[in-house]
Design an enzyme around this catalytic site. Structure first.
Site, PDB file in Angstrom:
ATOM      1  N   GLY A 119       0.721  -1.202  -0.052  1.00 40.01           N
ATOM      2  CA  GLY A 119       0.042  -0.011  -0.084  1.00 40.01           C
ATOM      3  C   GLY A 119       0.841   1.205   0.089  1.00 40.01           C
ATOM      4  O   GLY A 119       0.534   2.322   0.657  1.00 40.01           O
ATOM      5  N   ALA A 120       1.927   1.147  -0.675  1.00 43.11           N
ATOM      6  CA  ALA A 120       2.949   2.308  -0.801  1.00 43.11           C
ATOM      7  C   ALA A 120       2.897   3.410  -1.790  1.00 43.11           C
ATOM      8  O   ALA A 120       3.831   4.100  -1.734  1.00 43.11           O
ATOM      9  CB  ALA A 120       4.262   1.681  -0.469  1.00 43.11           C
TER      10      ALA A 120
ATOM     11  N   ARG B 139       0.851   5.823  -1.763  1.00 36.08           N
ATOM     12  CA  ARG B 139       0.498   7.027  -1.364  1.00 36.08           C
ATOM     13  C   ARG B 139       0.467   7.049   0.194  1.00 36.08           C
ATOM     14  O   ARG B 139       0.412   6.025   0.638  1.00 36.08           O
ATOM     15  CB  ARG B 139      -1.065   7.437  -1.824  1.00 36.08           C
TER      16      ARG B 139
ATOM     17  N   ASP C 146      -2.200  -7.687  -5.820  1.00 32.30           N
ATOM     18  CA  ASP C 146      -3.594  -7.844  -5.005  1.00 32.30           C
ATOM     19  C   ASP C 146      -3.083  -8.557  -3.759  1.00 32.30           C
ATOM     20  O   ASP C 146      -3.145  -9.666  -4.009  1.00 32.30           O
ATOM     21  CB  ASP C 146      -4.592  -8.329  -5.765  1.00 32.30           C
ATOM     22  N   VAL C 147      -2.962  -8.020  -2.452  1.00 37.06           N
ATOM     23  CA  VAL C 147      -2.245  -8.638  -1.351  1.00 37.06           C
ATOM     24  C   VAL C 147      -3.203  -9.741  -1.065  1.00 37.06           C
ATOM     25  O   VAL C 147      -2.887 -10.537  -0.085  1.00 37.06           O
ATOM     26  CB  VAL C 147      -1.844  -7.759  -0.309  1.00 37.06           C
TER      27      VAL C 147
ATOM     28  N   SER D  60      -4.711   0.288  13.966  1.00 35.59           N
ATOM     29  CA  SER D  60      -5.379   1.339  14.165  1.00 35.59           C
ATOM     30  C   SER D  60      -6.242   1.804  15.380  1.00 35.59           C
ATOM     31  O   SER D  60      -6.481   0.645  16.024  1.00 35.59           O
ATOM     32  CB  SER D  60      -6.570   1.432  13.187  1.00 35.59           C
TER      33      SER D  60
ATOM     34  N   TYR E  13     -13.604  -2.536   9.553  1.00 30.33           N
ATOM     35  CA  TYR E  13     -11.939  -2.117   9.513  1.00 30.33           C
ATOM     36  C   TYR E  13     -11.822  -2.296  11.051  1.00 30.33           C
ATOM     37  O   TYR E  13     -10.603  -2.638  11.158  1.00 30.33           O
ATOM     38  CB  TYR E  13     -12.369  -0.606   9.411  1.00 30.33           C
TER      39      TYR E  13
ATOM     40  N   ALA F 275     -10.587  -5.918  11.496  1.00 25.57           N
ATOM     41  CA  ALA F 275      -9.368  -6.156  10.833  1.00 25.57           C
ATOM     42  C   ALA F 275      -8.257  -5.678  11.732  1.00 25.57           C
ATOM     43  O   ALA F 275      -7.401  -6.380  11.708  1.00 25.57           O
ATOM     44  CB  ALA F 275      -9.552  -5.540   9.282  1.00 25.57           C
ATOM     45  N   LYS F 276      -8.626  -4.666  12.025  1.00 28.18           N
ATOM     46  CA  LYS F 276      -7.366  -3.890  12.808  1.00 28.18           C
ATOM     47  C   LYS F 276      -7.111  -4.252  14.069  1.00 28.18           C
ATOM     48  O   LYS F 276      -6.110  -4.396  14.744  1.00 28.18           O
ATOM     49  CB  LYS F 276      -7.807  -2.417  13.043  1.00 28.18           C
TER      50      LYS F 276
END
Length: 251
Positions: free
Chosen positions: A11-12, A14, A61-62, A140, A152, A155-156
Site C-alpha cells: 500500500g505504498a 500514497r 493484490d495482497v 489502528s 475495519y 480487521a485492525k
C-alpha cells in the site's frame, strides 16, 4: 551506521505507505513499493531514487495468494532477500452494521488480514533463512471500536493478535513482529471518512485536532518514523508490541 536491508512496504503508492517507503529508503534500505496498481507506485519510486535511494515498484493484490508469491519472489530476485515487511495495505468500506454488505466485510478483511497473512507467509521464509527479520503490521485506534467501521475495526483488532502470535512463533529465528496503531492521520482515507459523514475535510481535521492532547492531527511521516525504529537493527528486543501513535494515551 545506516541499515542496508531489503524492505517491502505494501500500500505504498500514497499516504502512510509512501511516507514509510521514503523513510526506510532514507535509512539506507532498498525498498520494494507494492500497491494494487504498479503504475501508481512510480511516484514513490521516483521520490526514492531522486534522493539517491534504491527502489522498485511492484503491482499486487495482497488478498491473492498467487500474486503475493510472485511479487515477493520478484523482490527477492531484483533486490535481494526481503527481511523487512510493512503490512500497510488497506481499504475502507464504511457503513453501519445493518447496511454493511457481505462484500463490504469480505473486501476489508481480505486486504487487511488475509493480505497481511499472505505477505508474511511469503516473506518469513527469507527472514528465517537469514536469521533476521522485522515485521511491522498497521493496526489502528479503530481497533478499539469506531461507529460505521465494524469491518475495519475487526480487521485492525485482528492485526494485533496476528502480530503477537508472529512474535511468539518467529522470535527464535531473529525475527521481531510489532504493530503500529495510528490515530487520526491526514490521508486520503480520512478524507473519505469525512466525505462519508458529510463534513468538509478541513472541519473534520479541526474537530479531530481539538480532541487530541498534542492539539494536532497526525501526518504520514509521524507513523513512518515509528515504523522506521521498529524496522531498525536497534529494535531487536522490541517484539509483540502494539504502539499507538495517536498524539495521546490510548489503551
Amino acid at each position: 551506521m545506516p541499515n542496508t536491508h531489503v524492505a517491502i512496504v505494501t500500500g505504498a503508492a500514497r499516504g502512510i505507505g509512501a511516507a514509510t517507503a521514503r523513510r526506510l529508503a532514507a535509512d539506507g534500505n532498498a525498498v520494494a513499493v507494492l500497491d494494487l496498481d504498479e503504475a501508481a507506485c512510480q511516484g514513490t519510486v521516483d521520490d526514492i531514487t531522486a534522493a539517491g535511494g534504491k527502489a522498485i515498484g511492484v503491482g499486487v493484490d495482497v488478498s491473492k495468494g498467487d500474486q503475493v508469491e510472485a511479487a515477493v519472489a520478484r523482490v527477492a530476485d531484483e533486490l535481494g532477500a526481503p527481511v523487512i515487511l510493512v503490512n500497510n495495505a488497506g481499504i475502507i468500506r464504511d457503513n453501519l452494521i445493518f447496511k454493511m454488505t457481505e462484500d463490504d466485510w469480505d473486501a476489508v478483511l481480505g486486504v487487511h488480514l488475509r493480505g497481511a497473512f499472505l505477505m508474511t507467509k511469503a516473506a518469513q521464509g527469507y527472514m528465517t533463512q537469514e536469521k533476521y527479520g522485522r515485521i511491522i503490521n498497521l493496526s489502528s485506534s479503530s481497533a478499539q471500536g469506531n461507529r460505521g467501521q465494524a469491518n475495519y475495526s475487526a480487521a485492525k483488532a485482528g492485526m494485533q493478535g496476528f502480530t503477537k502470535t508472529l512474535a511468539i512463533e518467529l522470535g527464535k529465528f531473529g525475527v521481531t513482529a510489532n504493530a503500529v496503531a495510528p490515530g487520526f492521520i491526514q490521508t486520503d482515507m480520512t478524507a473519505a471518512t469525512a466525505e462519508r459523514i458529510g463534513v468538509s475535510f478541513e472541519d473534520f481535521i479541526k474537530h479531530s485536532a481539538a480532541q487530541i492532547p498534542v492539539a494536532r492531527v497526525g501526518q504520514p511521516e509521524d507513523i513512518a518514523a515509528t515504523i522506521a525504529f521498529l524496522a531498525s537493527e536497534e529494535a531487536g528486543f522490541v517484539s509483540g508490541q502494539v504502539i499507538y501513535v495517536a498524539g495521546g494515551p490510548l489503551d
